[in-house]
Design an enzyme around this catalytic site. Structure first.
Site, PDB file in Angstrom:
ATOM      1  N   SER A   1       0.832  -1.201   0.000  1.00  0.00           N
ATOM      2  CA  SER A   1       0.000   0.000   0.000  1.00  0.00           C
ATOM      3  C   SER A   1       0.862   1.245   0.000  1.00  0.00           C
ATOM      4  O   SER A   1       2.088   1.171   0.018  1.00  0.00           O
ATOM      5  CB  SER A   1      -0.917   0.005   1.224  1.00  0.00           C
ATOM      6  OG  SER A   1      -0.142   0.264   2.380  1.00  0.00           O
ATOM      7  N   LYS A   2       0.179   2.367  -0.011  1.00  0.00           N
ATOM      8  CA  LYS A   2       0.857   3.662  -0.076  1.00  0.00           C
ATOM      9  C   LYS A   2       1.932   3.829   0.983  1.00  0.00           C
ATOM     10  O   LYS A   2       2.972   4.427   0.729  1.00  0.00           O
ATOM     11  CB  LYS A   2      -0.173   4.773   0.113  1.00  0.00           C
ATOM     12  CG  LYS A   2      -0.574   5.416  -1.206  1.00  0.00           C
ATOM     13  CD  LYS A   2      -1.478   6.597  -0.924  1.00  0.00           C
ATOM     14  CE  LYS A   2      -2.656   6.559  -1.843  1.00  0.00           C
ATOM     15  NZ  LYS A   2      -3.927   6.817  -1.311  1.00  0.00           N
TER      16      LYS A   2
END
Length: 489
Positions: free
Chosen positions: A249-250
């Site tokens: 994820s980010k």
RNA sequence: GGCCCCAUCGUCUAGUGGACUAGGACGGCGGCCUUUCAAGCCGCAAACACGGAUUCGAAUUCCGUUGGGGCCA
């Protein structure tokens, strides 16, 4: 065969999603089937502006084309779920008429309380089906006014089994699956309803999606059954994990294709790398062009275990692809890259010939396109440097000054300013001056480029040209004299 | 917590009962080459999670444990 990529525009083109898109596309292209893109934009609260464009652009960049979908249309248009709401309402209505779905008037407060009690009592947490038991009269009484959702009436016992192409047979206890929502109170469908309805309407034959959807597969299967439709073939692909083994994820840094593009990765490296995350052909083949992937790809060789995204290997592969580019293609790739992402070092240049000449000198020094600007900046601007860096190891300023003067004279007298002639002149000069080649060339490297780390010197001087080379040496001479004058000894 | 999935070098993986002294690649380490930095070439270290069972024989089959992950809450 008809397959689809169905992104939710809730963010950029996540690497995991794009890998899924790639597998779908490879399967379709290999089988002569159709590949479509469908935008699953029913979660209005989470829509991100520009996400659709960014995702489509990522696909285009990677060479993943679609036969039906946004832009190109198709016979099942529209390809945005937000434009297909009537369809979902009709489908939900049919299920209600058949007694396979029902309206639920339970308030969020009641549901929350119910769950809290279930959790406290260590019971299975899920909707208690209160509204499923409502009589026709009771329903009619609540029909107007009260906000409601539509729920699916799941079988209360038995199991639901999925035959998954990559995972084999997977079974779920029906009693553990609650009566999930089909239509939300705002009138939008849930993922489950919209996805199943569209996959059926669009005649999707194979659903390849990430493993995170495996738990919803039994719901979908029961939905297909309730509608009386034949379900597609399912293949749940291994998930892509970050190096810490959690879902990518980010917060792990770059997680979208766009970000990798901006970091200077080549689409062919990206495609090749993504294909190898969860799939392999054999025990040795690592390099695949898109065409080779299409020929070689098969679901049988998709692995079951999750794959950690290791950017080291991507970096290597990217450098590898850069080195395989022709000089001209690399030059074009760099100019394009700089136009899109202007470098910090200089304004985006346009001289393709110049870039084509410098390309062979830098290409084995690049891991990404971004690495190029620092290496070639001297071609596009005057690089400032401290005169002391002209002085090489085991040399003094006087020696460096002398080396520059002699080299200036020798190079100035050269009939031809090509790499071979330059080398032929400078190597003997080093000997004459009692210097190692590395020392003399080090001085001249800094003088010619302003850099301690630069492409090979002789060729660089040739590309730079006689005038600019000599001017740069003159400049170095000035700098060093001025510097010597203020530092005694 | 419940359900589901997964388990070979640090990472991606090959391996489907004997050809496995477990192969390849990235990364790491060492060397060669060398004009800085690279690239390239050569070499080295590095794994079948654990315990049972089946079998003449198991990385490969079965069971369990442990671990990791996903989904739901």
């Amino acid at each position: 065969m008809r397959v689809r990529f169905a992104p939710s525009p809730t963010g950029g083109p996540h690497l995991g999603n794009i890998r899924t898109a790639l597998f779908n596309w490879l399967l379709a292209r290999g089988a002569g089937g159709a590949f479509m893109v469908r935008i699953e934009d029913t979660d209005q609260a989470r829509l991100v502006h520009g996400a659709v464009d960014e995702t489509l652009e990522a696909l285009r960049w990677l060479g993943i084309d679609w036969d039906e979908g946004p832009d190109v249309g198709g016979r099942h248009a529209p390809y945005y779920q937000s434009q297909r709401l009537d369809r979902y309402h009709a489908a939900a209505g049919n299920l209600m008429d058949a007694g396979k779905a029902y309206p639920c008037y339970c308030t969020p407060e009641r549901l929350q309380q119910m769950r809290a009690e279930q959790a406290r009592g260590k019971q299975h947490v899920g909707y208690d089906r209160r509204c499923r038991a409502l009589t026709a009269e009771e329903r009619r009484a609540r029909q107007d006014g009260a906000p409601s959702v539509v729920r699916f009436a799941m079988p209360k016992d038995g199991t639901t089994s999925l035959k998954d192409v990559v995972r084999g047979c997977v079974s779920f206890e029906n009693e553990l699956i609650d009566d999930f929502v089909l239509l939300k109170s705002d009138g939008f469908p849930t993922y489950h309803l919209a996805n199943v309805v569209d996959d059926h309407d669009m005649e999707i034959s194979h659903v390849l999606r990430a493993e995170e959807w495996l738990p919803s597969a039994p719901r979908h299967l029961r939905l297909y059954e309730a509608f009386g439709w034949t379900p597609p073939v399912f293949a749940h692909l291994p998930i892509i994990l970050a190096p810490d083994r959690s879902k990518l994820s980010k917060r792990h840094g770059a997680a979208t294709v766009t970000e990798y593009r901006e970091m200077g990765y080549l689409p062919q490296a990206m495609t090749n790398f993504l294909a190898l995350l969860g799939w392999s052909l054999d025990d040795r083949t690592e390099e695949f062009s898109a065409d080779e992937l299409i020929k070689a790809f098969s679901l049988e060789r998709v692995s079951r275990s999750p794959a950690v995204f290791d950017s080291d290997k991507l970096v290597w592969l990217n450098g590898h692809y850069i080195r395989r580019l022709t000089h001209r293609d690399l030059a074009e790739a760099l100019l394009d890259f700089w136009r899109r992402y202007p470098p910090a070092e200089f304004p985006p240049p346009r001289d393709l010939d110049l870039m084509t000449r410098i390309a062979p000198l830098v290409r084995e020094r690049l891991k990404t396109l971004r690495d190029a600007a620092p290496l070639v900046q001297f071609l596009f601007k005057k690089v400032d440097y401290d005169p002391s860096v002209l002085v090489q190891k085991r040399m003094d300023e006087a020696g460096a000054l002398d080396a520059l003067k002699q080299a200036r004279a020798v190079l100035g007298a050269l009939p031809s300013h090509d790499a071979a002639s330059i080398e032929g002149a400078l190597r003997p000069l080093a000997g004459k001056l009692g210097l190692k080649a590395g020392q003399l060339l080090g001085v001249l490297r800094v003088a010619a480029t302003g850099l301690k780390v630069a492409p090979p010197l002789f060729e660089t001087m040739e590309v730079l040209g006689r005038d600019r080379t000599l001017a740069a040496i003159d400049d170095a001479l000035d700098k060093l004299s001025a510097y010597s004058a203020i530092t005694p000894g």
